[in-house]
Design an enzyme around this catalytic site. Structure first.
Site, PDB file in Angstrom:
ATOM      1  N   TYR B 114       3.497   3.633   7.126  1.00 23.08           N
ATOM      2  CA  TYR B 114       3.682   4.480   5.944  1.00 23.08           C
ATOM      3  C   TYR B 114       5.049   4.237   5.332  1.00 23.08           C
ATOM      4  O   TYR B 114       6.037   4.055   6.050  1.00 23.08           O
ATOM      5  CB  TYR B 114       3.597   5.961   6.331  1.00 23.08           C
ATOM      6  CG  TYR B 114       2.198   6.473   6.552  1.00 23.08           C
ATOM      7  CD1 TYR B 114       1.439   6.930   5.484  1.00 23.08           C
ATOM      8  CD2 TYR B 114       1.652   6.520   7.823  1.00 23.08           C
ATOM      9  CE1 TYR B 114       0.163   7.425   5.674  1.00 23.08           C
ATOM     10  CE2 TYR B 114       0.365   7.007   8.032  1.00 23.08           C
ATOM     11  CZ  TYR B 114      -0.374   7.453   6.955  1.00 23.08           C
ATOM     12  OH  TYR B 114      -1.635   7.935   7.150  1.00 23.08           O
ATOM     13  N   TYR B 153      -2.554   3.579  13.270  1.00 26.87           N
ATOM     14  CA  TYR B 153      -1.125   3.668  13.586  1.00 26.87           C
ATOM     15  C   TYR B 153      -0.874   4.628  14.746  1.00 26.87           C
ATOM     16  O   TYR B 153      -1.644   5.557  14.985  1.00 26.87           O
ATOM     17  CB  TYR B 153      -0.310   4.006  12.339  1.00 26.87           C
ATOM     18  CG  TYR B 153      -0.188   5.471  12.024  1.00 26.87           C
ATOM     19  CD1 TYR B 153       0.901   6.209  12.483  1.00 26.87           C
ATOM     20  CD2 TYR B 153      -1.156   6.120  11.275  1.00 26.87           C
ATOM     21  CE1 TYR B 153       1.013   7.559  12.185  1.00 26.87           C
ATOM     22  CE2 TYR B 153      -1.040   7.469  10.972  1.00 26.87           C
ATOM     23  CZ  TYR B 153       0.041   8.176  11.438  1.00 26.87           C
ATOM     24  OH  TYR B 153       0.148   9.501  11.144  1.00 26.87           O
ATOM     25  N   ARG B 163      -3.969   6.842  15.665  1.00 24.93           N
ATOM     26  CA  ARG B 163      -4.892   7.401  14.675  1.00 24.93           C
ATOM     27  C   ARG B 163      -5.820   6.314  14.142  1.00 24.93           C
ATOM     28  O   ARG B 163      -5.404   5.185  13.913  1.00 24.93           O
ATOM     29  CB  ARG B 163      -4.098   8.006  13.502  1.00 24.93           C
ATOM     30  CG  ARG B 163      -3.203   9.148  13.980  1.00 24.93           C
ATOM     31  CD  ARG B 163      -3.378  10.411  13.181  1.00 24.93           C
ATOM     32  NE  ARG B 163      -4.758  10.767  12.965  1.00 24.93           N
ATOM     33  CZ  ARG B 163      -5.260  11.176  11.805  1.00 24.93           C
ATOM     34  NH1 ARG B 163      -4.488  11.254  10.744  1.00 24.93           N
ATOM     35  NH2 ARG B 163      -6.525  11.491  11.692  1.00 24.93           N
ATOM     36  N   HIS B 166      -7.338   5.658   8.123  1.00 26.26           N
ATOM     37  CA  HIS B 166      -7.755   6.805   7.315  1.00 26.26           C
ATOM     38  C   HIS B 166      -7.002   6.833   6.002  1.00 26.26           C
ATOM     39  O   HIS B 166      -5.914   6.254   5.877  1.00 26.26           O
ATOM     40  CB  HIS B 166      -7.521   8.117   8.070  1.00 26.26           C
ATOM     41  CG  HIS B 166      -6.080   8.387   8.373  1.00 26.26           C
ATOM     42  ND1 HIS B 166      -5.427   7.809   9.422  1.00 26.26           N
ATOM     43  CD2 HIS B 166      -5.153   9.156   7.732  1.00 26.26           C
ATOM     44  CE1 HIS B 166      -4.164   8.206   9.431  1.00 26.26           C
ATOM     45  NE2 HIS B 166      -3.963   9.020   8.415  1.00 26.26           N
ATOM     46  N   HIS B 168      -5.751   9.780   3.147  1.00 23.22           N
ATOM     47  CA  HIS B 168      -5.609  11.214   2.854  1.00 23.22           C
ATOM     48  C   HIS B 168      -6.096  11.487   1.430  1.00 23.22           C
ATOM     49  O   HIS B 168      -5.801  10.712   0.514  1.00 23.22           O
ATOM     50  CB  HIS B 168      -4.140  11.635   2.950  1.00 23.22           C
ATOM     51  CG  HIS B 168      -3.559  11.476   4.320  1.00 23.22           C
ATOM     52  ND1 HIS B 168      -3.468  12.521   5.212  1.00 23.22           N
ATOM     53  CD2 HIS B 168      -3.043  10.403   4.960  1.00 23.22           C
ATOM     54  CE1 HIS B 168      -2.910  12.101   6.333  1.00 23.22           C
ATOM     55  NE2 HIS B 168      -2.641  10.817   6.210  1.00 23.22           N
TER      56      HIS B 168
END
Lengths: 192, 248
Positions: B114, B153, B163, B166, B168
């Site tokens: 991120y 990640y 995780r 995905h 958001h």
């Protein structure tokens, strides 16, 4: 399929996570440029006297919630919900602060006017479903007494968790409401 | 009907099915422990403050807001990764399209990194990938955007959790009480079923609702795979005996 009531289920919520700022306040993460901007930043548009609405968000241990994002939705001074929406990321002390207008009164479900209030919605890492609450104004005691929603809070001590303390800074009214996610003095959150 | 049942001519929203959503305190996802309210939520019944909501026009958007491959390009180049089109329909629980509503999305890059100052993963940043975008649904409730597939990640939850890939999503709807944030997962990913955040939802059928399907029909030849992710917002009660142009 026939006769399904209702036919679809709401998409389940998931936490906004620690990186919510990328999507909602991208400039805070240095995501800037001609194709990116923050929505809901800056002074809240609307008719009415300018105020500051502020507070700190803390968790069940009293620690500041430094990674929350708070959204504001409210009526303007005439009691109309037009465009007064904003959002802000809490700072390193868990503080949010909106430069907005003091709202007017809006009719409640019983047909009587509700006291002036701001609607707040809080998302963060560790919050699985966004939390709805309200900020009422400490200098509106009479209106607060008869407010439909405040009177739904049975415990009068808990009612106080929704009422901001008025003060003045640099000639501008400031309303301060600290929000406690859990534990002693826990803020009233709504299932709306 | 009593006056409390209706607000003006608008039907109230169906109550949120809290058993379908994750509860506030889900010990497998440790961050909830101190952030979950312990008191019961106060059931309010929506008032005008929650039945209204902000509206966003196309002037809220930037030209490349639905193209994450190019909207943060620093040198004219494109983001690295498996190219995707993600699209879907925003509906309410009555299966009516939700038109003209803002959908926002954010994600990690192809390596799972991120672009965030509190990120501690070793995977490198992609200079041409910012990771956020927006779209407004069309007259049939559809949105679409172009992006790259985010990587899985790691996060420190229990020391070494990972995780699943995905994206958001944030959706507004037309009433502030419909406001929703969620996450989209990818069909066939075994990591979904090991993820404390996905599994904060008790009902596997509800988790399935967050899994986008690979849509071979809408892939772009020699360019991008397509995934479909429909989103359902709360629906409104019928107001049977009043004239409503949109019908039931």
């Amino acid at each position: 399929m026939l006769n399904q009531l209702p036919p679809l289920k709401e998409t389940p919520s998931q936490t906004a996570g620690p990186y919510v700022h990328i999507g909602m306040t991208p400039s805070l993460e240095g995501i800037t440029g001609p194709n990116v901007r923050d929505l809901g930043a800056g002074p809240v548009p609307g008719n009415g006297p300018r105020i500051t609405a502020t507070g700190c968000i803390t968790d069940g241990s009293g620690a500041p919630v430094i990674d929350a994002v708070v959204e504001l939705w409210q009526a303007d001074a005439d009691g109309n919900h037009t465009a007064a929406w904003a959002r802000i990321a809490c700072d390193g002390t868990g503080r949010f602060s909106f430069d907005t207008v003091k709202p007017g009164r809006v009719a409640g479900p019983d047909g009587k006017l509700m006291a002036p209030h701001l609607t707040l919605w809080i998302v963060a890492r560790g919050i699985n479903v966004g939390l709805h609450t309200r900020l009422y104004f400490g200098d509106e005691a009479e209106a607060n007494q008869s407010d439909f929603v405040l009177n739904r809070v049975m415990d009068p001590r808990r009612r106080q968790t929704l009422i901001a303390t008025p003060s003045v800074a640099d000639g501008k009214p400031v309303y301060t409401l600290d929000i406690r996610l859990q534990g002693e003095g826990e803020t009233v959150f709504f299932d709306i | 009907m009593s006056k409390l049942d209706l607000y003006g001519t608008e039907g109230l929203l169906y109550p949120r099915d809290r058993a379908w959503h994750p509860p506030a305190d889900t010990p497998g996802y440790k961050s909830t422990t101190l952030r979950a309210p312990k008191q019961a939520l106060l059931s309010l019944g929506a008032t005008k403050s929650e039945m209204s909501g902000p509206t966003f026009g196309h002037n809220s958007l930037q030209p490349l807001d639905n193209d994450l491959i190019r909207n943060f390009s620093q040198d004219g180049g494109e983001a690295v990764g498996q190219r995707l089109i993600v699209y879907g329909q925003v509906l309410d629980e009555n299966a009516r399209p939700v038109r003209g509503t803002l959908v926002e999305f954010w994600q990690a890059n192809a390596g799972g990194r991120y672009r965030h100052k509190r990120e501690g993963y070793q995977a490198v940043l992609d200079p041409n990938f910012g990771g956020c975008g927006r779209a407004i649904t069309d007259d049939n409730g559809y949105y679409h955007f172009r992006t790259i597939k985010p990587g899985a990640y790691p996060w420190p939850n229990t020391g070494n959790d990972w995780r699943p890939a995905h994206i958001h999503f944030s959706v507004f709807g037309h009433a502030f009480a419909q406001r929703l944030i969620t996450q989209m997962y990818f069909e066939g990913d075994p990591m979904i079923w090991q993820d404390p955040i996905a599994l904060s939802i008790a009902d596997p059928a509800a988790v399935e609702q967050l899994i986008a399907r690979l849509d071979r029909h809408n892939t772009t030849p020699m360019d991008a795979l397509a995934y479909r992710f429909d989103i359902v917002l709360r629906g409104r009660r019928s107001t049977m005996f009043e004239n409503r142009p949109e019908g039931n």
